[in-house]
Design a protein around this motif. Structure first.
Motif, short mmCIF file in Angstrom:
data_model
loop_
_atom_site.label_atom_id
_atom_site.label_comp_id
_atom_site.label_asym_id
_atom_site.label_seq_id
_atom_site.Cartn_x
_atom_site.Cartn_y
_atom_site.Cartn_z
N VAL A 1 47.94 33.85 35.91
CA VAL A 1 47.60 33.91 37.33
C VAL A 1 46.30 34.69 37.48
N TYR A 2 45.30 34.05 38.08
CA TYR A 2 44.08 34.80 38.42
C TYR A 2 44.15 35.20 39.88
N HIS A 3 44.04 36.50 40.14
CA HIS A 3 44.04 37.04 41.50
C HIS A 3 42.62 36.95 42.06
N PHE A 4 42.35 35.88 42.76
CA PHE A 4 41.01 35.57 43.27
C PHE A 4 40.81 36.26 44.62
N MET A 5 39.70 36.96 44.77
CA MET A 5 39.39 37.67 46.01
C MET A 5 38.94 36.68 47.09
N PHE A 6 39.89 36.33 47.97
CA PHE A 6 39.58 35.45 49.10
C PHE A 6 40.56 35.85 50.21
N SER B 1 50.13 27.37 31.41
CA SER B 1 49.64 26.88 32.70
C SER B 1 48.76 27.93 33.35
N TYR B 2 47.98 27.49 34.32
CA TYR B 2 47.02 28.38 34.99
C TYR B 2 47.05 28.11 36.49
N VAL B 3 46.99 29.18 37.27
CA VAL B 3 46.89 29.03 38.72
C VAL B 3 46.08 30.19 39.28
N THR B 4 45.32 29.90 40.31
CA THR B 4 44.60 30.92 41.05
C THR B 4 45.37 31.20 42.33
N VAL B 5 45.51 32.49 42.67
CA VAL B 5 46.26 32.89 43.85
C VAL B 5 45.39 33.77 44.75
N SER B 6 45.39 33.47 46.04
CA SER B 6 44.64 34.26 47.02
C SER B 6 45.44 34.36 48.31
N ARG B 7 45.10 35.34 49.14
CA ARG B 7 45.79 35.49 50.42
C ARG B 7 45.21 34.60 51.51
N GLY B 8 44.06 34.00 51.27
CA GLY B 8 43.46 33.14 52.27
C GLY B 8 44.32 31.93 52.58
N PRO B 9 44.13 31.32 53.76
CA PRO B 9 44.91 30.12 54.10
C PRO B 9 44.58 28.96 53.17
N ALA C 1 50.48 42.27 47.06
CA ALA C 1 50.76 43.70 47.16
C ALA C 1 51.52 44.19 45.94
N ASP C 2 52.49 43.40 45.49
CA ASP C 2 53.31 43.81 44.35
C ASP C 2 52.51 43.90 43.06
N TYR C 3 51.46 43.10 42.96
CA TYR C 3 50.63 43.13 41.75
C TYR C 3 49.31 43.84 41.99
N HIS C 4 49.26 44.61 43.07
CA HIS C 4 48.22 45.61 43.32
C HIS C 4 46.80 45.05 43.34
N VAL C 5 46.62 43.97 44.10
CA VAL C 5 45.28 43.40 44.23
C VAL C 5 44.84 43.22 45.68
N GLU D 1 46.18 53.21 38.05
CA GLU D 1 45.96 54.58 38.48
C GLU D 1 45.63 54.59 39.97
N THR D 2 45.83 55.73 40.60
CA THR D 2 45.48 55.88 42.01
C THR D 2 43.99 56.15 42.13
N ARG D 3 43.35 55.37 43.00
CA ARG D 3 41.90 55.47 43.16
C ARG D 3 41.56 55.69 44.62
N PRO D 4 40.34 56.18 44.89
CA PRO D 4 39.91 56.32 46.29
C PRO D 4 39.92 54.97 47.00
N ASP D 5 39.98 55.02 48.31
CA ASP D 5 39.95 53.82 49.13
C ASP D 5 38.75 52.97 48.74
N PRO D 6 38.97 51.71 48.28
CA PRO D 6 37.84 50.86 47.88
C PRO D 6 37.08 50.28 49.07
N GLU D 7 37.57 50.52 50.28
CA GLU D 7 36.94 50.02 51.51
C GLU D 7 36.81 48.50 51.50
N ILE D 8 37.75 47.85 50.85
CA ILE D 8 37.77 46.40 50.77
C ILE D 8 39.23 45.96 50.65
N ASP D 9 39.56 44.82 51.24
CA ASP D 9 40.96 44.38 51.26
C ASP D 9 41.44 43.79 49.94
N GLU D 10 40.52 43.19 49.18
CA GLU D 10 40.91 42.44 47.98
C GLU D 10 40.18 42.97 46.76
#
Length: 250
Positions: A72-77, A108-116, A143-147, A163-172
């Motif tokens: 699974v590739y967690h694609f930023m969209f 198998s391969y799949v890309t997953v994003s939160r976009g519609p 959320a469960d896979y922290h992306v 690890e816990t990091r500072p706010d990345p100021e980005i949703d994805e």
């Protein structure tokens, strides 16, 4: 570019022999890390994740498409983005050529994003890709896979790259996760990689790393944003939405 000494072929060969020793050591170290990766313990997946693809709802189990291993590739969209992340798009450019081979090796391969899903499929068509892409909107998967870190939920930081990091100021943020489906149907999470861990899947960097100018990311002491989506290299400026490039946090 830093000036280089010009030497005889004999001296160049001597220097190359010294470098080959280092390259071989790196190869052996990579082999050891690969063995450690395959030996990792697994986590049983207890949630019944449901995604949306072009034909409607699809479960995580169905994404295996009859095979026992799934990348699974967690694609930023994000949900409100008009186009995908530039760096993730570079990653996606490498998939289809390799996919036709590893699908014949039980992967198998799949890309997953939160976009519609309609936006994801439209962008895939624009970029000329054919790999499977599904939407995780309405699911806990990202959320469960922290992306994914929607604004208002990031607090004082996020848990990313183990690890816990500072706010990345980005949703994805980007990542890759691997799952195994046993004969009894049980699904296990075996591996995840985030941040610069994705560089090992970028063949373009492997090529750039062997040429004199390298990745050419630093010019006049400043980082440069040379990377564009492959259908935008003829543009003088950026077009479309201001979706950020893939995070380069170490």
């Amino acid at each position: 570019m830093t000036p280089h000494e010009t030497v005889s072929k004999a001296r160049w060969t001597e220097a190359m022999r010294a470098l080959v020793i280092e390259e071989k050591a790196l190869t052996r170290q990579r082999d050891r890390v690969t063995e450690q990766r395959r030996a990792l313990p697994w986590v049983k997946v207890d949630k019944d994740y449901v995604f949306q693809d072009a034909n409607g709802p699809v479960t995580l189990a169905e994404l295996f498409d009859g095979r026992s291993q799934l990348i699974v590739y967690h694609f930023m969209f994000g949900p409100d983005w008009d186009e995908g992340c530039t760096g993730c798009s570079l990653m996606a450019d490498h998939v289809d050529g390799a996919r036709q081979h590893f699908e014949h090796n039980d992967v198998s391969y799949v890309t997953v994003s939160r976009g519609p899903i309609d936006k994801l499929l439209a962008y895939r068509a624009r970029m000329g890709w054919s790999f499977r892409w599904v939407s995780s909107a309405g699911s806990d998967f990202n959320a469960d896979y922290h992306v994914s870190f929607p604004n208002g939920e990031r607090g004082d930081g996020v848990f990313y790259n183990f690890e816990t990091r500072p706010d990345p100021e980005i949703d994805e943020l980007p990542g890759i996760s691997v799952f195994y489906r046993a004969e009894d149907g049980t699904i296990y999470h075996s591996y995840s990689s985030y941040s610069r861990g994705g560089e090992s899947f970028l063949t373009v960097y492997a090529y750039l790393d062997i040429v004199p100018k390298g990745r050419n990311e630093v010019r006049d002491g400043q980082m440069t944003d040379w990377l564009k989506r492959h259908d935008r290299y003829e543009d003088d400026g950026r077009t479309g939405s201001a979706a950020p490039a893939m995070a380069e946090t170490a």
